[in-house]
Design an enzyme around this catalytic site. Structure first.
Site, PDB file in Angstrom:
ATOM      1  N   CYS A  33      38.922  37.673  51.643  1.00 39.57           N
ATOM      2  CA  CYS A  33      39.535  39.272  50.430  1.00 39.57           C
ATOM      3  C   CYS A  33      39.244  39.517  50.168  1.00 39.57           C
ATOM      4  O   CYS A  33      39.460  40.541  49.701  1.00 39.57           O
ATOM      5  CB  CYS A  33      40.181  37.522  50.285  1.00 39.57           C
ATOM      6  SG  CYS A  33      38.694  36.350  49.557  1.00 39.57           S
ATOM      7  N   GLU A  71      45.363  33.170  43.385  1.00 41.40           N
ATOM      8  CA  GLU A  71      44.599  33.696  44.302  1.00 41.40           C
ATOM      9  C   GLU A  71      44.721  34.537  45.736  1.00 41.40           C
ATOM     10  O   GLU A  71      45.045  34.456  46.694  1.00 41.40           O
ATOM     11  CB  GLU A  71      43.168  33.404  44.532  1.00 41.40           C
ATOM     12  CG  GLU A  71      42.600  32.097  43.440  1.00 41.40           C
ATOM     13  CD  GLU A  71      41.267  33.632  42.333  1.00 41.40           C
ATOM     14  OE1 GLU A  71      41.348  34.322  42.823  1.00 41.40           O
ATOM     15  OE2 GLU A  71      41.121  32.749  41.464  1.00 41.40           O
TER      16      GLU A  71
END
Ligand code: NAD
Length: 478
Positions: free
Chosen positions: A252, A218
């Protein structure tokens, strides 16, 4: 057996203990998994204020609302979703068998992988540790967590909290910095979920390759927000400011930069500024505005702005600044970089702060080309009508997520995979996809007493011809 901590035991011993315990105890039942999830849920609620306080101290400042809304709600929702759907996820799946395999039965058995490694970053230190852990235990695994050294109080609190509810053989926390992370990523896990930056993700993949450890990566990158011509509206600005300034942009999936039609540029700058005022009427001194996590990150952001100025961008600080922030450290004002260009660092690195570069365009085809010429983003946001242009952008670009008229909210969708593509990551988790990524989908075929494969063996004769005629049709040879 709770309350033992991982301090005196090294990571190799821990993984061996977890694997032995897994093999000895066998696959946990639905009931056992639900009990573990319930324990985790209770611990999160019990430690709520401690978690809010430790994160705020680690960051310099973060509002307790922001922590609860953006981290704890997500964890609790994910646990509830997993618990509610676990029976369905664990269910054996019947698969089709072709004529050739009749009358056997084929099915998929979702088996725990064994011991899962989880490496988490500092920006959402609780949810990015606990959602992977919840997913791993829902899938029946043991877990080892390596949280970030940049949020040390929160990492220690996680260790204390988890060792209070799980034995070391079930969930263990290993504390330390990059060197500990490097050792951790070399362990022979049955699966490793890493959340962090793309450069470190590359190292993790190399390290994991020695033991052929399967990975979920991720990662980060630059997520664009495309604003369709004429769509600089209050709703658009609300989503953009929310996405860019929550956690001071240290997210993010924050919109990294905005692509705005050239005719809308002035309206964009003034509307963004006005919306920042509405979100943060006390400016950066208010309690709702988050600090930058470290001096190093603050100076990195400052040098991005210096570089942009030198290269000719217009750097505009926006929002009210009523008084210098008192008692708050490492505060950075919301900033627009107007006229950002490719040669500027701000358009080359992931920003991860309250800075929004603005790139102008004239034609949606140029937007598509621009995005496709760069690494595939974790999220791509579009603001406009849900018609042909939106579909065109969605279909002709590739990103982990495509968001229409929103930012960030997809992170909390339990019934949608969360993950990147290309440089922004591989694999996905949350909900069913998470359960499956941490399970081995074992195919099982049970041969029946009477079946065609039994007729297809040497010595070949009339029975084999009969079986072949059934599967391939009559022979064409005269
Ligand atoms: P990071 O890559 O520096 O650190 C992540 C983890 O890796 C930490 O536990 C750290 O201790 C460890 N680590 C650091 N250097 C290492 C090395 N050389 N070898 C092994 N381990 C090492 O990331 P960060 O700064 O903590 O987090 C910010 C990044 O994470 C951003 O790029 C952001 O986009 C990304 N991120 C991605 C997601 C997502 O879900 N895709 C979520 C949050 C953050």
């Amino acid at each position: 057996m709770a309350n033992e901590t991982a301090v005196s035991i090294n990571s190799e011993q821990l993984i061996a203990r977890q694997r032995d315990a897994y093999l000895a105890a066998g696959i946990p039942s639905l009931h056992e998994r639900k009990q573990q999830l319930a324990r985790l849920r209770r611990a999160v609620i019990w430690h709520r204020h401690e978690l809010e306080d430790s994160i705020s101290t680690d960051f310099g400042h973060r509002s307790r609302h922001e922590t609860s809304i953006m981290e704890l709600v997500g964890v609790v929702q994910a646990i509830d979703y997993l618990s509610k759907n676990l029976r369905k996820f664990m269910k054996r799946e019947r698969r089709h068998v072709a004529l050739f395999h009749r009358f056997g039965r084929a099915f998929i058995e979702y088996q725990p992988k064994g011991v899962i490694g989880v490496m988490s970053p500092w920006n959402y230190p609780v949810s990015l540790s606990l959602i992977p852990i919840a997913t791993a235990i829902a899938a029946g695994n043991r877990v080892m967590l390596k949280p970030s050294e940049l949020t040390p109080r929160t990492s220690e609190l996680l260790q204390r909290m988890l060792s209070g509810i799980f034995s070391l053989e079930t969930v263990a926390v290993v504390l330390g910095g990059a060197d500990v992370g490097a050792d951790f990523s070399r362990l022979p896990f049955d699966h490793l979920l890493f959340t962090g930056s793309t450069p470190v993700g590359r190292k993790i993949m190399q390290a994991a390759s020695d033991n052929l450890v399967p990975l979920t990566l991720e990662l980060g990158g630059k997520s664009p927000a495309v604003i369709a011509r004429g769509h600089v509206s209050p709703l658009t600005m609300q989503s953009l400011v929310y996405g860019k300034l929550s956690n001071a942009g240290q997210t993010c999936v924050a919109p990294d930069f905005a692509m705005v039609h050239a005719d809308d540029l002035d309206a964009f700058v003034s509307s963004y500024s006005a919306m920042v005022d509405r979100f943060y009427p006390d400016g950066t001194s208010g309690t709702d505005y988050t600090s930058i996590v470290s001096d190093r990150h603050l100076s990195r952001l400052t040098s991005l702005l210096d570089d942009a100025k030198v290269k000719g961008a217009r750097v505009v600080t926006v929002g009210t600044e009523q008084q210098p922030p008192q008692g708050k450290i490492r505060v950075m004002r919301p900033t627009l970089v107007v006229g950002a260009s490719d040669d500027m660092l701000v358009m080359q690195e992931e920003i991860f702060g309250p800075v929004l570069p603005v790139v102008t365009y004239r034609d949606m085809a140029d937007v598509i080309n621009y995005i496709n010429a760069r690494p595939r983003p974790l999220a791509l946001y579009y603001f406009g009508e849900t018609g042909a242009e939106c579909n065109e952008l969605m279909r002709r670009t590739t990103s982990g997520h495509f968001g229409v008229n929103h930012t960030l909210t997809h992170v909390a969708l339990d019934d949608a995979p969360f993950g990147g593509v290309g440089a922004s990551g591989m694999g996905a988790y949350h909900g069913m996809e998470g359960f499956r990524s941490m399970s081995h989908a074992k195919s099982v075929y049970v041969q029946s007493r009477w079946s065609l494969p039994r007729l297809m063996r040497a010595p070949f004769g009339r029975l084999a011809d009969f079986a072949l005629a059934l599967t391939l049709g009559p022979s064409q040879r005269q």
